[in-house]
Design a protein around this motif. Structure first.
Motif, PDB file in Angstrom:
ATOM      1  N   PRO A  27     -21.849   9.292 -12.284  1.00 38.15           N
ATOM      2  CA  PRO A  27     -21.486   9.933 -11.020  1.00 38.15           C
ATOM      3  C   PRO A  27     -21.961  11.382 -10.992  1.00 38.15           C
ATOM      4  O   PRO A  27     -21.871  12.082 -11.995  1.00 38.15           O
ATOM      5  N   ASN A  60      -2.633   5.203   1.641  1.00 40.26           N
ATOM      6  CA  ASN A  60      -3.826   4.361   1.759  1.00 40.26           C
ATOM      7  C   ASN A  60      -4.804   4.903   2.791  1.00 40.26           C
ATOM      8  O   ASN A  60      -5.675   4.179   3.270  1.00 40.26           O
ATOM      9  N   GLN A  69     -12.396   9.278  -5.230  1.00 39.00           N
ATOM     10  CA  GLN A  69     -13.798   9.183  -5.650  1.00 39.00           C
ATOM     11  C   GLN A  69     -14.382  10.571  -5.916  1.00 39.00           C
ATOM     12  O   GLN A  69     -15.123  10.753  -6.875  1.00 39.00           O
ATOM     13  N   LEU A  72     -14.032  12.067  -9.283  1.00 40.81           N
ATOM     14  CA  LEU A  72     -14.969  11.675 -10.344  1.00 40.81           C
ATOM     15  C   LEU A  72     -16.146  12.642 -10.428  1.00 40.81           C
ATOM     16  O   LEU A  72     -16.921  12.607 -11.371  1.00 40.81           O
ATOM     17  N   PRO A 444     -19.418   7.165  -6.946  1.00 36.88           N
ATOM     18  CA  PRO A 444     -19.151   5.724  -6.926  1.00 36.88           C
ATOM     19  C   PRO A 444     -18.277   5.340  -5.716  1.00 36.88           C
ATOM     20  O   PRO A 444     -17.558   6.185  -5.176  1.00 36.88           O
ATOM     21  N   TYR A 445     -18.361   4.078  -5.368  1.00 33.48           N
ATOM     22  CA  TYR A 445     -17.595   3.587  -4.216  1.00 33.48           C
ATOM     23  C   TYR A 445     -16.222   3.102  -4.651  1.00 33.48           C
ATOM     24  O   TYR A 445     -15.993   2.807  -5.819  1.00 33.48           O
ATOM     25  N   THR A 446     -15.339   2.990  -3.690  1.00 36.69           N
ATOM     26  CA  THR A 446     -14.006   2.506  -4.005  1.00 36.69           C
ATOM     27  C   THR A 446     -13.989   0.976  -3.912  1.00 36.69           C
ATOM     28  O   THR A 446     -14.787   0.383  -3.188  1.00 36.69           O
ATOM     29  N   ASP A 447     -13.120   0.368  -4.678  1.00 32.24           N
ATOM     30  CA  ASP A 447     -13.021  -1.098  -4.687  1.00 32.24           C
ATOM     31  C   ASP A 447     -12.059  -1.524  -3.572  1.00 32.24           C
ATOM     32  O   ASP A 447     -10.847  -1.553  -3.751  1.00 32.24           O
ATOM     33  N   LYS A 450      -8.957  -3.815  -3.779  1.00 32.68           N
ATOM     34  CA  LYS A 450      -7.813  -3.439  -4.607  1.00 32.68           C
ATOM     35  C   LYS A 450      -6.601  -3.096  -3.737  1.00 32.68           C
ATOM     36  O   LYS A 450      -5.489  -3.030  -4.215  1.00 32.68           O
TER      37      LYS A 450
ATOM     38  N   SER B  80     -22.456   0.438  -8.519  1.00 31.30           N
ATOM     39  CA  SER B  80     -22.083   1.386  -7.481  1.00 31.30           C
ATOM     40  C   SER B  80     -20.594   1.667  -7.464  1.00 31.30           C
ATOM     41  O   SER B  80     -20.152   2.674  -6.954  1.00 31.30           O
ATOM     42  N   THR B  81     -19.779   0.776  -8.042  1.00 30.62           N
ATOM     43  CA  THR B  81     -18.355   1.089  -8.114  1.00 30.62           C
ATOM     44  C   THR B  81     -17.948   1.365  -9.549  1.00 30.62           C
ATOM     45  O   THR B  81     -16.769   1.469  -9.846  1.00 30.62           O
ATOM     46  N   ASN B  84     -15.467   3.853 -11.451  1.00 31.38           N
ATOM     47  CA  ASN B  84     -14.147   3.358 -11.820  1.00 31.38           C
ATOM     48  C   ASN B  84     -14.392   2.380 -12.952  1.00 31.38           C
ATOM     49  O   ASN B  84     -14.764   1.253 -12.729  1.00 31.38           O
ATOM     50  N   TYR B 190       0.070  -5.715  -3.980  1.00 33.94           N
ATOM     51  CA  TYR B 190      -1.104  -6.453  -4.254  1.00 33.94           C
ATOM     52  C   TYR B 190      -0.753  -7.795  -4.840  1.00 33.94           C
ATOM     53  O   TYR B 190      -0.402  -7.878  -5.985  1.00 33.94           O
TER      54      TYR B 190
END
Lengths: 456, 415
Positions: A27, A60, A69, A72, A444-447, A450, B80-81, B84, B190
C-alpha cells in the motif's frame, strides 16, 4: 516458462507443499498526505440508512471504511464520528423487515416496517462532545443538509436535529461550524459529497415548487430556500465554492463526489407506473365509462395499465411510460380505495415527465459545476452518478450480485434512498479507485462482503 | 405489493466446478512414476486402465493393488484487497486416498485371450476453504469422489497387434457448500446463510486400446476413454436461512450432470538398451464437451433458481515423458514428468476450481523381492505457478498457486 514450473514443483518437495501467495503491491499513499482525514457531506456521508440514523449505521458509513483503508497509508486515528447512543433510530424509528397485516387485503406479508418497540432515546438528543483532541470530529456530515443551507444562520438549531447534536454553536451558520472543525482538525485530506439534497427534496416531494433551478428564497431577503424545490443553480454554485474554500483552508487535498441520479434509486423505481392490473372485462368497461363521463378519453385494457395520476397542476390524467410513482404511496389506498384507477394518485406521489426532466437537467448542471471545481482545484472527481448507475444495472462482487432492487438488491437500505453497509462499502471502493488513479496511490480496497446487508 | 419485496433476486452464485484439478492420473504406480505414461507398454495389470490392449500381453494372471495419499493445497491472495492481510489465505489441508485394484491377464499360459477387472478412482479430490474466506459466496467446500469398475477383455491378434476394451461403470458423490448472503435480524452483524448440496452420481462409458509391438525395442499404443456422463438423480439441497426466508429457500432435491471428459492418447515406448525403457504419451482431453455444472432444483421459488455459470472449456494436450531403469533383476527406478495445461480459459477461473497450468514431476521404485511378487512406491509433485485469475461471472479475482504431493504404495503378484 516451464523452468519456473519445474522450480515450483521442486520447491514443493522441500517445503511440504504449502503454497503461499505473497502480496506484491505494498500500500502506498501516492501524492497525498492522509494523516488527518475529514468527511463533509449529508445523510449519505453520515451513514444514514433504513430511514434513520443509528450508531451501527454511523459505524458502517463510507468515511469509516475510507479511514480504515487510509490508515494503511498513514492516516492517524482516532476517526471520530458524532456517534449516537441508541441503535434503533434517531430522531425517528429505523425500518426493519417485519410482518404487516393488510386490513383491506386481509393478508399478512413481509416487508420493511418501523422498528416495532421504538421509543426516543433522550441521550441521543444531547449535545455530542467527542472529548478527544479539543473535541475533534472527523465526519462532519449532516443528514438532510443542502449546499444552499450553509449560509443560513441558526440552521442547526432551527431546522436540523442532526446538526444541532454536535454543532459547537447551533445558532451560527453551517459554514462557520465547518470553519471551526477544519481549524480544529487541520485536515490533510478531505472528501466532500454534497448536493444530493439540493435535488432530492424536490424528487421525494413528488416535484413540488418551481423545479427549474431558478427558485427565489422562501422569505424574501433571507437565504432560505424551499426544501421541496430544486436549489437555484446560482446559490448552489456560490455556496459550493464557499464550502470548498473553507474545506481547503488547511491546505488539504481531497476528492469531490458528484450527485447521483436520484431517479434511479429504489424509492422511485419500485412501484411500477403501470401497476394498475385489470383482470376482468367488467373493470375495463367501468373505468372506460367513468373517464368517458369525466370528459376525457382513457384507454384501459385487460392486464397492465398505467395508473391514473394527478400532475402538479392539478390535472387528472393517465401516467405515461417513464413516469415514476414514489415508494411512499399508500399501498392500501391503491388496493382498496381505488387510487390510480377511479381516483388519481395525488401529485405528491408522482414524478411526471416534466419533473423528471427538471431533476435530471439540474443534476447535470450541478455535476458540471462540481467537476469544474475539481479541475480548477486539482482535486479528484468521483463520478458516483455513473457508478451508482452501474449498480442499477447490477454488479457482481465476490459472488454477490448487487442491484438497485428494493430490499433484495442488497445495496440499498430499507428506505430505498440510502445504502446498506455493503452499499456504502462499494461506494468507499469506488472513491478509493478514483483516489488511487488521481493521486497515484495504491490504497487497498475494503472487503465489501464483510459488512451486513439487509437483515431478514 | 409488499409480497413482491422478497420476490426477486438471485442470492445463490452458481458453482462452476470440476475440471482438470479433479481429474486424477494415478491409476498405476509405475506409470505414475513415469510421468503418467503407459499407453505403449504393458507393465502390469494396471494396463487395464492405461491401455486395455496390453492386457493380452501380460504373462499370466496378475493381482494388483495400490493406495495413494494426495495432499493438495491452494494459496490465494487478492492483491487489491490484500492490504488487509486477512485476504491472503490457504485452503484447509485435506488428504485424499485414491486406490486401484486390478485382476487380470491371459486366461491360460500363452493364450491370446485375456480378461480382467479394474476398480480405480478417476477423480477424488476436494477443495475446502475457511468458511469466512473472501470467496465464500462462491464456494466454501467442494468434494468430488468417484470410483470406476471396468470389466475388460483383450485379444492378441498377432505379435504385432493386440486390442482390448472395457465397459466402465462409475459411481461417485458430490458435495458442495457455499455461504448465502441472507442475514438474520438476530445474532451478530455478520451471520450468513449456507447452501449445502449432496448428491450421488453414476454413469457408464468405455475404455478402448490398441497396442503395437513394432520392434523388440519399439512399441506404440492408442487408447480412447469415452466421456462418462455422471448423472445425479435426486441430490439433496439444504439451506440454512433466517426463518422469514424459509419458504423462499425450501430444502429440496436437485439433479445434475457431471461429465468426466473423453481422453484420447497416443503413446510411444522405446527400449534402446535392455535395462532402459523410455515412454512418451500425449493425452488429448475433450474438456469442451460440457460447459458447466448445471444444478436443477426440483422446487423453484423467487429466490431459488437453477444454478448455471457460463463456462468455455478448451480441450487440452498433455505431453508426458517417463523412464524406467532396471538396476538389477530386483530393483528398478522410475522418473518422469508432464506438463498439464489447464482447460479453463482466463476470466473463468473460479475459486472452486482455481486451475492453472501444472508442472508434474514424478519418481519411484519397484522392488521384486520374491519371484512373481513386486512392490511399488511412487511419488508425484505437482505445482502451478502463481497465477492471477478472474472469475468474471462471480466478480471474483485473485492470485492462486496450487501444489500437491502424492505418495503411492502398491503390490502385485503374478500367478
Amino acid at each position: 516458462m516451464k523452468n519456473i514450473y519445474i522450480i515450483g514443483a521442486m520447491a514443493c518437495l522441500l517445503s511440504a507443499c504449502k503454497p503461499s501467495v505473497n502480496i506484491t503491491t505494498p500500500p502506498s499513499a501516492g501524492d497525498v498526505d492522509f494523516t488527518n482525514y475529514m468527511a463533509i457531506g449529508n445523510s449519505l456521508t453520515a451513514g444514514y440508512a433504513d430511514n434513520s440514523l443509528t450508531v451501527s449505521g454511523q459505524l458502517n458509513s463510507y468515511p469509516q471504511r475510507l479511514f480504515e483503508q487510509f490508515s494503511l497509508v498513514g492516516a492517524k486515528g482516532p476517526f471520530i464520528q458524532p456517534l449516537l447512543v441508541s441503535d434503533i433510530g434517531y430522531p425517528g424509528p429505523k425500518k426493519v423487515m417485519g410482518y404487516t397485516y393488510g386490513y383491506c387485503t386481509h393478508d399478512t406479508s413481509m416487508g420493511p416496517v418501523d422498528y416495532p418497540t421504538w421509543v426516543s432515546e433522550p441521550r441521543d438528543a444531547e449535545t455530542y462532545l467527542s472529548g478527544v483532541n479539543n473535541n475533534q470530529i472527523n465526519n462532519v456530515a449532516v443528514p438532510g443538509i443542502r449546499v444552499v443551507d450553509y449560509p443560513v444562520a441558526g440552521y442547526a438549531s432551527a431546522f436540523n436535529p442532526y446538526a444541532k447534536r454536535f454543532y459547537k454553536d447551533p445558532s451560527k451558520r453551517p459554514l462557520d461550524e465547518l470553519q471551526y472543525r477544519v481549524s480544529n482538525l487541520s485536515p490533510t485530506f478531505f472528501t466532500m459529497w454534497m448536493g444530493a439534497n439540493d435535488v432530492l427534496g424536490y424528487a421525494t416531494a413528488g416535484g413540488q415548487g418551481d423545479g427549474t433551478g431558478n427558485a427565489s428564497p422562501s422569505i424574501p431577503g433571507f437565504n432560505l430556500y424551499n426544501n421541496n424545490d430544486i436549489s437555484p443553480i446560482k446559490a448552489f454554485t456560490d455556496n459550493y465554492d464557499s464550502i470548498l474554500r473553507v474545506a481547503r483552508s488547511s491546505g488539504a487535498d481531497g476528492a469531490l463526489i458528484n450527485i447521483p441520479d436520484v431517479t434511479s434509486i429504489p424509492f422511485f423505481t419500485t412501484v411500477p407506473a403501470n401497476g394498475l392490473t385489470l383482470t376482468r372485462q367488467g373493470q375495463v368497461d367501468s373505468l372506460q365509462a367513468l373517464y368517458a363521463r369525466a370528459g376525457f378519453d382513457k384507454v384501459f385494457q385487460l392486464g397492465a395499465n398505467y395508473f391514473i395520476v394527478q400532475d402538479h397542476n392539478g390535472n387528472t390524467r393517465q401516467a405515461v411510460p417513464g413516469e415514476l410513482i414514489l415508494l411512499t404511496v399508500p399501498q392500501d389506498s391503491i388496493k382498496c380505495k381505488g387510487w390510480g384507477s377511479i381516483k388519481p394518485i395525488p401529485a405528491q406521489y408522482v414524478l411526471t415527465t416534466d419533473e423528471l426532466q427538471n431533476i435530471r437537467n439540474n443534476t447535470k448542471l450541478m455535476n458540471e459545476i462540481i467537476k469544474a471545481r475539481s479541475v480548477r482545484e486539482h482535486l479528484a472527481y468521483v463520478d458516483m452518478n455513473t457508478y451508482l448507475g452501474t449498480i442499477s444495472k447490477g454488479i457482481t462482487y465476490n459472488g454477490i450480485k448487487y442491484t438497485a432492487e428494493y430490499v433484495t438488491g442488497g445495496a440499498f437500505s430499507l428506505d430505498g434512498v440510502h445504502l446498506t453497509p455493503r452499499g456504502y462499502a462499494l461506494v468507499a471502493n469506488e472513491i478509493l479507485r478514483t483516489i488511487n488513479e488521481f493521486y497515484h496511490a495504491t490504497i487497498p480496497y475494503t472487503d465489501v462482503n464483510k459488512y451486513p446487508g439487509i437483515k431478514f | 405489493m409488499k409480497k413482491h419485496f422478497l420476490a426477486a433476486s438471485l442470492v445463490l452464485s452458481a458453482f462452476s466446478s470440476f475440471g482438470a484439478a479433479y481429474q486424477l492420473n494415478l491409476q498405476g504406480l509405475r506409470q505414475l512414476a513415469m510421468g503418467g505414461t503407459g499407453a505403449a507398454w504393458p507393465w502390469d495389470a494396471s494396463t487395464i486402465y492405461y491401455n486395455p490392449g496390453g492386457l493380452a500381453r501380460l504373462h499370466g494372471i496378475q493381482v494388483y493393488a495400490s493406495a495413494l495419499a494426495i495432499m493438495p493445497s491452494t494459496g490465494f491472495a487478492n492483491q487489491s484487497t490484500s492490504g488487509n492481510q486477512s485476504t491472503a489465505t490457504r485452503s484447509i489441508d485435506q488428504t485424499f486416498v485414491p486406490f486401484s485394484v486390478y485382476v487380470g491377464g491371459p486366461i491360460q499360459q500363452d493364450s491370446k485371450f485375456a480378461v480382467g477387472m479394474g476398480i480405480y478412482t478417476p477423480a477424488g479430490m476436494g477443495l475446502k476453504w475457511d468458511d469466512n474466506w473472501l470467496g465464500k459466496y462462491i464456494v466454501q467446500d467442494i468434494q468430488l469422489k468417484a470410483v470406476c469398475f471396468q470389466p475388460t477383455i483383450s485379444y492378441r491378434i498377432s505379435d504385432l497387434l493386440s486390442v482390448g476394451g472395457g465397459f466402465v461403470y462409475t459411481t461417485g458423490t458430490l458435495d458442495l457448500k457455499q455461504a448465502m448472503a441472507v442475514h438474520g435480524q438476530a445474532g451478530p452483524n455478520y451471520d450468513d446463510g449456507q447452501a449445502k448440496l449432496h448428491g450421488t452420481a453414476s454413469g457408464v462409458g468405455f475404455n478402448l486400446g490398441v497396442q503395437m509391438r513394432v520392434r523388440e525395442y519399439l512399441q506404440l499404443g492408442f487408447t480412447y476413454r469415452s466421456q462418462i456422463n455422471m448423472s445425479i438423480g435426486s441430490g439433496t439441497a439444504e439451506f440454512t436461512v433466517p426463518a422469514s426466508l424459509r419458504s423462499t429457500f425450501p430444502n429440496t432435491n436437485f439433479d445434475s450432470q457431471l461429465p468426466l471428459p473423453q481422453v484420447a492418447t497416443i503413446g510411444i515406448g522405446v527400449r534402446p538398451v535392455e535395462a532402459l525403457t523410455i515412454q512418451f504419451d500425449l493425452n488429448y482431453t475433450g474438456w469442451n464437451s460440457y460447459d458447466s455444472l448445471r444444478i436443477n432444483f426440483k422446487d423453484h421459488t423467487s429466490g431459488l433458481k437453477d444454478m448455471h455459470a457460463p463456462r468455455q472449456y478448451k480441450n487440452t494436450l498433455t505431453p508426458r515423458i517417463g523412464a524406467n531403469y532396471k538396476i538389477s533383476k530386483i530393483v528398478s527406478v522410475m522418473l518422469g514428468g508432464a506438463f498439464d495445461p489447464t482447460p479453463v480459459k482466463s476470466g473463468f477461473v473460479s475459486p472452486d476450481l482455481p486451475d492453472g497450468n501444472r508442472a508434474v514431476i514424478t519418481w519411484g521404485a519397484a522392488i521384486k523381492p520374491l519371484r512373481g511378487f513386486t512392490i511399488l512406491a511412487s511419488f508425484e509433485s505437482t505445482s502451478t505457478s502463481v497465477h492471477d485469475e478472474s472469475y468474471d461471472y462471480g466478480g471474483f479475482s485473485g492470485a492462486y498457486k496450487t501444489q500437491a504431493f502424492t505418495t503411492g504404495l502398491g503390490i502385485y503378484y503374478n500367478f
